[in-house]
Design a protein around this motif. Sequence first.
Motif, PDB file in Angstrom:
ATOM      1  N   TRP A  32      40.396  24.565  36.539  1.00  0.00           N
ATOM      2  CA  TRP A  32      40.150  24.818  35.106  1.00  0.00           C
ATOM      3  C   TRP A  32      39.212  26.011  34.944  1.00  0.00           C
ATOM      4  O   TRP A  32      39.468  26.919  34.158  1.00  0.00           O
ATOM      5  CB  TRP A  32      39.525  23.589  34.426  1.00  0.00           C
ATOM      6  CG  TRP A  32      39.598  23.666  32.921  1.00  0.00           C
ATOM      7  CD1 TRP A  32      40.563  23.139  32.109  1.00  0.00           C
ATOM      8  CD2 TRP A  32      38.686  24.370  32.039  1.00  0.00           C
ATOM      9  NE1 TRP A  32      40.311  23.455  30.794  1.00  0.00           N
ATOM     10  CE2 TRP A  32      39.169  24.210  30.718  1.00  0.00           C
ATOM     11  CE3 TRP A  32      37.522  25.112  32.233  1.00  0.00           C
ATOM     12  CZ2 TRP A  32      38.515  24.759  29.600  1.00  0.00           C
ATOM     13  CZ3 TRP A  32      36.882  25.675  31.121  1.00  0.00           C
ATOM     14  CH2 TRP A  32      37.380  25.489  29.829  1.00  0.00           C
ATOM     15  N   LEU A 155      29.486  27.341  32.700  1.00  0.00           N
ATOM     16  CA  LEU A 155      29.546  28.781  32.425  1.00  0.00           C
ATOM     17  C   LEU A 155      28.350  29.585  32.940  1.00  0.00           C
ATOM     18  O   LEU A 155      28.465  30.778  33.192  1.00  0.00           O
ATOM     19  CB  LEU A 155      29.637  29.023  30.902  1.00  0.00           C
ATOM     20  CG  LEU A 155      30.826  28.395  30.179  1.00  0.00           C
ATOM     21  CD1 LEU A 155      30.686  28.618  28.670  1.00  0.00           C
ATOM     22  CD2 LEU A 155      32.128  28.985  30.685  1.00  0.00           C
ATOM     23  N   PHE A 156      27.202  28.925  33.051  1.00  0.00           N
ATOM     24  CA  PHE A 156      25.969  29.699  33.224  1.00  0.00           C
ATOM     25  C   PHE A 156      25.381  29.668  34.635  1.00  0.00           C
ATOM     26  O   PHE A 156      25.587  28.717  35.389  1.00  0.00           O
ATOM     27  CB  PHE A 156      24.922  29.210  32.216  1.00  0.00           C
ATOM     28  CG  PHE A 156      25.372  29.362  30.794  1.00  0.00           C
ATOM     29  CD1 PHE A 156      25.358  30.607  30.189  1.00  0.00           C
ATOM     30  CD2 PHE A 156      25.860  28.275  30.082  1.00  0.00           C
ATOM     31  CE1 PHE A 156      25.788  30.776  28.878  1.00  0.00           C
ATOM     32  CE2 PHE A 156      26.298  28.432  28.768  1.00  0.00           C
ATOM     33  CZ  PHE A 156      26.262  29.674  28.170  1.00  0.00           C
ATOM     34  N   MET A 210      27.785  26.013  21.721  1.00  0.00           N
ATOM     35  CA  MET A 210      28.552  27.249  21.588  1.00  0.00           C
ATOM     36  C   MET A 210      29.946  26.989  21.045  1.00  0.00           C
ATOM     37  O   MET A 210      30.607  26.041  21.451  1.00  0.00           O
ATOM     38  CB  MET A 210      28.675  27.869  22.990  1.00  0.00           C
ATOM     39  CG  MET A 210      29.495  29.113  23.040  1.00  0.00           C
ATOM     40  SD  MET A 210      29.694  29.682  24.740  1.00  0.00           S
ATOM     41  CE  MET A 210      30.862  28.500  25.363  1.00  0.00           C
ATOM     42  N   GLY A 212      33.002  28.531  21.681  1.00  0.00           N
ATOM     43  CA  GLY A 212      33.503  29.472  22.686  1.00  0.00           C
ATOM     44  C   GLY A 212      34.532  30.443  22.141  1.00  0.00           C
ATOM     45  O   GLY A 212      34.501  31.639  22.441  1.00  0.00           O
ATOM     46  N   HIS A 247      28.030  42.927  29.975  1.00  0.00           N
ATOM     47  CA  HIS A 247      27.493  41.578  30.160  1.00  0.00           C
ATOM     48  C   HIS A 247      28.597  40.706  30.761  1.00  0.00           C
ATOM     49  O   HIS A 247      29.725  40.686  30.295  1.00  0.00           O
ATOM     50  CB  HIS A 247      27.030  41.015  28.812  1.00  0.00           C
ATOM     51  CG  HIS A 247      26.785  39.547  28.845  1.00  0.00           C
ATOM     52  ND1 HIS A 247      26.032  38.954  29.845  1.00  0.00           N
ATOM     53  CD2 HIS A 247      27.192  38.545  28.031  1.00  0.00           C
ATOM     54  CE1 HIS A 247      25.990  37.647  29.626  1.00  0.00           C
ATOM     55  NE2 HIS A 247      26.691  37.372  28.545  1.00  0.00           N
ATOM     56  N   ARG A 252      37.824  37.272  31.340  1.00  0.00           N
ATOM     57  CA  ARG A 252      38.890  37.559  30.368  1.00  0.00           C
ATOM     58  C   ARG A 252      38.376  38.435  29.226  1.00  0.00           C
ATOM     59  O   ARG A 252      39.130  39.222  28.658  1.00  0.00           O
ATOM     60  CB  ARG A 252      39.486  36.263  29.820  1.00  0.00           C
ATOM     61  CG  ARG A 252      40.314  35.502  30.891  1.00  0.00           C
ATOM     62  CD  ARG A 252      41.050  34.351  30.264  1.00  0.00           C
ATOM     63  NE  ARG A 252      40.122  33.416  29.644  1.00  0.00           N
ATOM     64  CZ  ARG A 252      40.322  32.797  28.477  1.00  0.00           C
ATOM     65  NH1 ARG A 252      41.398  33.029  27.779  1.00  0.00           N
ATOM     66  NH2 ARG A 252      39.437  31.951  27.999  1.00  0.00           N
TER      67      ARG A 252
END
Length: 320
Positions: A32, A155-156, A210, A212, A247, A252
């Motif tokens: 994923w 994500l981080f 967030m 997204g 950044h 994507r």
Amino acid sequence: MTTKIIGTGSCPGERVVTNDDLANIVDTSDEWIRPRTGIHERHLTTGLGTAGMAAEAARLACENAGISPEELDLIIMGTSSPEYCFPSGACQVQAAIGAVNAAGFDLSAACSGFVFALMTAHSFLKSGLYRKALVIGADDLSKLVDWSDRRTCVLFGDGAGAAVVTAEEDGFFEGVMGCDGKKWEVLTCQARSGGNFLTEEKPEMGYISMDGQEVFKFAVKKVPECIRQVLDANGTEMSEVKYYILHQANERIIDSVAKRLKEPIEKFPMNIQRYGNTSGASIPILLDEMNREGKLNRGDKIVLAGFGGGLTWGAILLEW
Ligand code: ACO
């Protein structure tokens, strides 16, 4: 008078955590995470924290620039995850590296933090007030994510990057910054809240939250726009730009920005695979890796572009 980067340094979090490691904590998988974000693994800090990583990156940047920390006039640290409300992380770094002659402060612009901090340092150098500054992007978002929320925790990553900049006669530096405060709720992390003197309420810390898809749409529109803006302001053609250092939020997003600018993806270096999204640290960490790998030569034109919570965005065109 313009601004030149003369040295860089970086320090990622101490512990590598893979997508498979996270699959043991939340309902997620490498299958994923990888195709949707580009992330394979991230570095999380287990002891250094924001200021510790920042100090190490700063020390390496001074070493790389060939200067003593005592020569610094100014330290600006872009961070949204300091250890303390006060003192600033910049003051902690000042003490750690012995930059006894530098004034220092933190600046909050989320993932745009390094670009905003570099723009601010440039203004001080251009005005003639200071001659040498240390610009840092440092974040420890692993302490701010909800480790049971798979939509954000994968994500981080944590890390810090730093650059020593000086005022120079030659070269150029063109920058733009912006924000859209109406969209502040798209990406948030609430500070300690509640518990004022009228209530018995216990103070609470918020987690990163967030939308997204909104962030995605904002980034792929705004980043090409602000890059075009700095190039136009400087009269520079896209063909003259060697690298666009963006950044590292999502592979994507970077692919999409490259397509929109009609520029080859090879001009958009990425290290999100290994670090995840390190927020304000992602641009200076990548810059430092490229510098140390000998990919940047004096005279190269490069673009830095950040975007993030606020919503904020910024781009800088500079001569290496
Ligand atoms: N593992 C497995 N499934 C997941 C995960 C995960 N880690 N995260 C979300 N899902 C599930 C959701 O629960 C949802 O399931 P459901 O349909 O059963 O409810 C499904 O996947 C789709 O969720 P979406 O949130 O719609 O997923 P999307 O395709 O939008 O991808 C992502 C999410 C990767 C965050 C994407 O929106 C994105 O790239 N956004 C850009 C934002 C970004 O990069 N933010 C980084 C921080 S901000 C910054 O740096 C500026």
